[in-house]
Design an enzyme around this catalytic site. Structure first.
Site, PDB file in Angstrom:
ATOM      1  CE  LYS A 113      -3.598  -2.493   2.555  1.00 22.10           C
ATOM      2  NZ  LYS A 113      -4.215  -2.778   3.863  1.00 22.10           N
ATOM      3  CB  ALA A 125       0.051  -9.521   8.834  1.00 20.68           C
ATOM      4  CE  LYS A 136      -4.250   0.976   5.438  1.00 19.28           C
ATOM      5  NZ  LYS A 136      -3.420   0.414   6.506  1.00 19.28           N
ATOM      6  CB  THR A 147      -5.472   1.583   9.646  1.00 22.97           C
ATOM      7  OG1 THR A 147      -5.826   0.614   8.676  1.00 22.97           O
ATOM      8  CG2 THR A 147      -3.983   1.524   9.822  1.00 22.97           C
ATOM      9  CB  VAL A 168       7.374  -0.950   6.222  1.00 19.12           C
ATOM     10  CG1 VAL A 168       6.193  -1.858   5.906  1.00 19.12           C
ATOM     11  CG2 VAL A 168       7.353   0.267   5.330  1.00 19.12           C
TER      12      VAL A 168
HETATM   13  N1  LIG Z   1       1.317  -6.040   8.066  1.00 17.32           N
HETATM   14  C1  LIG Z   1       0.068  -5.929   7.651  1.00 17.32           C
HETATM   15  O1  LIG Z   1      -0.835  -6.219   8.425  1.00 17.32           O
HETATM   16  C2  LIG Z   1      -0.251  -5.488   6.246  1.00 17.32           C
HETATM   17  C3  LIG Z   1      -1.521  -5.727   5.767  1.00 17.32           C
HETATM   18  C4  LIG Z   1      -1.847  -5.309   4.476  1.00 17.32           C
HETATM   19  C5  LIG Z   1      -0.896  -4.678   3.695  1.00 17.32           C
HETATM   20  N2  LIG Z   1       0.333  -4.464   4.185  1.00 17.32           N
HETATM   21  C6  LIG Z   1       1.295  -3.818   3.290  1.00 17.32           C
HETATM   22  O2  LIG Z   1       2.215  -4.804   2.811  1.00 17.32           O
HETATM   23  C7  LIG Z   1       3.489  -4.209   2.570  1.00 17.32           C
HETATM   24  C8  LIG Z   1       4.543  -4.992   3.350  1.00 17.32           C
HETATM   25  O3  LIG Z   1       4.215  -4.859   4.712  1.00 17.32           O
HETATM   26  P1  LIG Z   1       4.676  -5.896   5.815  1.00 17.32           P
HETATM   27  O4  LIG Z   1       3.744  -5.738   6.951  1.00 17.32           O
HETATM   28  O5  LIG Z   1       4.848  -7.245   5.266  1.00 17.32           O
HETATM   29  O6  LIG Z   1       6.083  -5.257   6.202  1.00 17.32           O
HETATM   30  P2  LIG Z   1       7.139  -5.731   7.316  1.00 17.32           P
HETATM   31  O7  LIG Z   1       7.697  -4.481   7.890  1.00 17.32           O
HETATM   32  O8  LIG Z   1       6.541  -6.737   8.210  1.00 17.32           O
HETATM   33  O9  LIG Z   1       8.258  -6.453   6.447  1.00 17.32           O
HETATM   34  C9  LIG Z   1       8.877  -5.804   5.373  1.00 17.32           C
HETATM   35  C10 LIG Z   1       9.649  -6.858   4.589  1.00 17.32           C
HETATM   36  O10 LIG Z   1      10.225  -6.234   3.440  1.00 17.32           O
HETATM   37  C11 LIG Z   1      11.611  -6.492   3.437  1.00 17.32           C
HETATM   38  N3  LIG Z   1      12.286  -5.383   2.810  1.00 17.32           N
HETATM   39  C12 LIG Z   1      12.602  -4.182   3.347  1.00 17.32           C
HETATM   40  N4  LIG Z   1      13.227  -3.418   2.446  1.00 17.32           N
HETATM   41  C13 LIG Z   1      13.281  -4.161   1.299  1.00 17.32           C
HETATM   42  C14 LIG Z   1      13.818  -3.911   0.023  1.00 17.32           C
HETATM   43  N5  LIG Z   1      14.423  -2.763  -0.267  1.00 17.32           N
HETATM   44  N6  LIG Z   1      13.700  -4.889  -0.923  1.00 17.32           N
HETATM   45  C15 LIG Z   1      13.084  -6.040  -0.625  1.00 17.32           C
HETATM   46  N7  LIG Z   1      12.576  -6.336   0.576  1.00 17.32           N
HETATM   47  C16 LIG Z   1      12.666  -5.394   1.527  1.00 17.32           C
HETATM   48  C17 LIG Z   1      11.986  -6.690   4.892  1.00 17.32           C
HETATM   49  O11 LIG Z   1      13.179  -7.415   4.996  1.00 17.32           O
HETATM   50  C18 LIG Z   1      10.778  -7.471   5.374  1.00 17.32           C
HETATM   51  O12 LIG Z   1      10.906  -8.824   5.057  1.00 17.32           O
HETATM   52  C19 LIG Z   1       3.353  -2.744   2.991  1.00 17.32           C
HETATM   53  O13 LIG Z   1       3.096  -1.966   1.856  1.00 17.32           O
HETATM   54  C20 LIG Z   1       2.150  -2.739   3.909  1.00 17.32           C
HETATM   55  O14 LIG Z   1       1.459  -1.492   3.911  1.00 17.32           O
HETATM   56  C21 LIG Z   1       0.702  -4.864   5.430  1.00 17.32           C
HETATM   57  O1  LIG Z   2      -0.019  -1.852  10.499  1.00 21.96           O
HETATM   58  P1  LIG Z   2      -0.410  -0.942   9.362  1.00 21.96           P
HETATM   59  O2  LIG Z   2      -0.765   0.429   9.822  1.00 21.96           O
HETATM   60  O3  LIG Z   2       0.606  -0.972   8.274  1.00 21.96           O
HETATM   61  O4  LIG Z   2      -1.764  -1.538   8.735  1.00 21.96           O
HETATM   62  C1  LIG Z   2      -1.761  -2.850   8.273  1.00 21.96           C
HETATM   63  C2  LIG Z   2      -2.822  -3.069   7.228  1.00 21.96           C
HETATM   64  O5  LIG Z   2      -2.649  -2.178   6.150  1.00 21.96           O
HETATM   65  C3  LIG Z   2      -4.211  -3.016   7.763  1.00 21.96           C
HETATM   66  O6  LIG Z   2      -5.128  -3.318   6.754  1.00 21.96           O
END
Ligand SMILES: NC(=O)c1ccc[n+]([C@@H]2O[C@H](COP(=O)([O-])OP(=O)(O)OC[C@H]3O[C@@H](n4cnc5c(N)ncnc54)[C@H](O)[C@@H]3O)[C@@H](O)[C@H]2O)c1
Ligand SMILES: O=P(O)(O)OC[C@H](O)CO
Length: 326
Positions: A103, A135, A186, A243, A274
Site C-alpha cells: 500500500k 497480518a 488510509k 487502521t 514498515v
Molecule cells: N502487516 C500488515 O498487516 C499489512 C496488511 C496489508 C498490507 N500491508 C502492506 O504490505 C506491505 C509490506 O508490509 P509488511 O507488513 O509485510 O512489512 P514488514 O515491515 O513486516 O516487512 C517488510 C519486509 O520487506 C523487506 N524489505 C525491506 N526493504 C526491502 C527492500 N528494499 N527490498 C526487498 N525487501 C525489503 C523486509 O526485509 C521485510 O521482510 C506494505 O506496503 C504494507 O502497507 C501490510
Molecule cells: O499496520 P499498518 O498500519 O501498516 O496496517 C496494516 C494493514 O494495512 C491493515 O489493513
C-alpha cells in the site's frame, strides 16, 4: 489456477498471505531478500522476525531465488512500496499474473503500485489485493474480507478461487485505482488518528478525523479516476476504520508516539517494520497539489513528520476558515 503461488516479500503481510495461499494446498514459494531469514523460515517453519508465534504450513518454502518464484502460476508482490520497482526489475518476466498487495504511492513518479508493476512487467495482468487485514489476524485464521481488483476478469476469477478460504473472502472489483488509493491514503490518516490518541485529544476528534479523512480520500480518489463505491468499501473506508482504531497498526502507533511528543525522525529510525504512511504522506501531498485537490489532514501529517509541534499543527487545522461539509 493450478500450480505454485509465489509471494515476493517475507514481512508480516507476505508471510500471512503465504499462509492463506497454502490453505488450499498450493505449493507456496516465499521470497525474501535476506538469506538468514530464508534459512530461518525453512528451518523452523516460523517467521520469528516478522510474524512470530505462527506455525507456518509445510506447503510454504522460503527462497532467495526470484527466477524460481517467477515460474509460479501467479506472484503476490508484498515488498515495502518504495522497494517494489527495484524488486520487480529483478523478477523474470513470464507474463505471470502479478498481484500488488503493498500500500503506497511511488516517490518521485507519483505512480500507484499497480502502475509500477505494469511499467516493469507490461505483459502481466496486474491485480490489487487490499482491505482491512492485520497480518497477525489473517495468519491465525480469523475471518477477513478483501477487495481483489483487476481489469482481466479471467485472471482475477482464477486468483480469487486460488486464495479464497473459509476465513478469507475476496470480493471482486474492476476498479484497480480505487482499491489502491484507499489503502495508500488510509495509512497517512492512521498516523493522524494515532496523534490524536497520543496527544489525548479525545474520541470526538478521532471520529471527526476519520470522517474528514474519508472526505479527503474521496476527493483525491475521484480526481484520480477511482469509483466512489470502491472508496466506501473494504479497501477504503473499511481499512481506514481498522487502521485508525488500533495500536496493532504500525501507522497508528507511529502517530501515537508523535502525539506524545517523540520526534518522528527518532521513531522512524528505531522501526524495523514498515509504517508506509510516513513514506506516502509527502508523495500524496505532492500528487494532490498537482491534481488541485485540497488535503489538509495529509498536509498536517507531513508537518508533523517534519518535526512540527503537535499543538501548533492541530491548532492550525482547526483554525481554517469555516466551510460547508460537502
Ligand atoms: N502487516 C500488515 O498487516 C499489512 C496488511 C496489508 C498490507 N500491508 C502492506 O504490505 C506491505 C509490506 O508490509 P509488511 O507488513 O509485510 O512489512 P514488514 O515491515 O513486516 O516487512 C517488510 C519486509 O520487506 C523487506 N524489505 C525491506 N526493504 C526491502 C527492500 N528494499 N527490498 C526487498 N525487501 C525489503 C523486509 O526485509 C521485510 O521482510 C506494505 O506496503 C504494507 O502497507 C501490510
Ligand atoms: O499496520 P499498518 O498500519 O501498516 O496496517 C496494516 C494493514 O494495512 C491493515 O489493513
Amino acid at each position: 489456477m493450478s500450480g505454485a503461488i509465489g509471494v515476493i516479500g517475507a514481512g508480516a503481510w507476505g508471510t500471512a498471505l503465504a499462509q492463506v495461499a497454502a490453505t488450499n494446498g498450493h505449493e507456496v514459494r516465499l521470497w525474501a531478500r535476506d538469506a538468514a531469514l530464508v534459512a530461518a523460515i525453512n528451518a523452523t517453519h516460523e517467521n520469528a522476525a516478522y510474524l512470530p508465534g505462527v506455525p507456518l504450513s509445510p506447503h510454504i518454502r522460503a527462497t532467495g531465488d526470484l527466477a524460481w518464484v517467477a515460474e509460479a502460476a501467479a506472484n503476490l508482490i508484498v515488498t515495502p512500496a518504495q522497494a517494489m520497482r527495484a524488486v520487480l526489475a529483478l523478477l523474470p518476466a513470464n507474463g505471470q499474473p502479478l498481484v500488488v498487495c503493498s500500500k503506497g504511492i511511488e516517490a518521485g513518479t507519483h505512480l500507484l503500485m499497480s502502475e509500477v508493476a505494469h511499467d516493469q512487467h507490461p505483459l502481466s495482468p496486474v491485480m490489487v489485493l487490499s482491505g482491512p487485514t492485520f497480518a497477525h489476524e489473517v495468519a491465525r485464521g480469523l475471518p477477513t474480507a478483501v477487495t481483489l481488483a483487476g481489469a482481466d476478469d479471467v485472471a482475477r476469477a482464477a486468483l480469487a478461487l486460488a486464495i479464497a478460504a473459509p476465513h478469507f473472502r475476496p470480493y471482486a472489483s474492476s476498479d484497480v485505482i480505487g482499491a489502491e488509493i484507499g489503502g495508500a491514503v488510509k495509512n497517512v490518516l492512521a498516523i493522524a488518528c494515532g496523534v490524536v490518541d497520543g496527544a489525548g485529544l479525545g474520541q470526538n476528534a478521532r471520529a471527526a478525523l476519520i470522517a474528514r479523512g474519508f472526505a479527503e480520500m474521496t476527493r483525491f480518489g475521484l480526481a484520480k479516476g477511482a469509483r466512489a463505491e470502491t472508496l466506501a468499501g473494504m479497501s477504503g473506508l473499511g481499512d481506514l476504520v481498522l487502521t485508525c482504531s488500533s495500536t496493532a497498526s504500525r501507522n497508528f502507533s507511529l502517530g501515537v508516539g508523535i502525539g506524545r511528543g517523540e520526534a518522528a525522525a527518532d521513531l522512524l529510525a528505531n522501526r524495523r517494520t514498515v509504517a508506509e504512511g510516513a513514506f506516502t504522506a509527502p508523495v500524496l501531498l505532492e500528487a494532490a497539489q498537482a491534481a488541485g485537490v485540497e488535503m489538509p489532514i495529509t498536509a498536517a501529517v507531513c508537518r508533523l513528520l517534519d518535526g512540527g509541534d503537535v499543538r501548533a499543527v492541530v491548532g492550525d487545522l482547526l483554525a481554517r476558515p469555516l466551510k460547508d461539509e460537502v
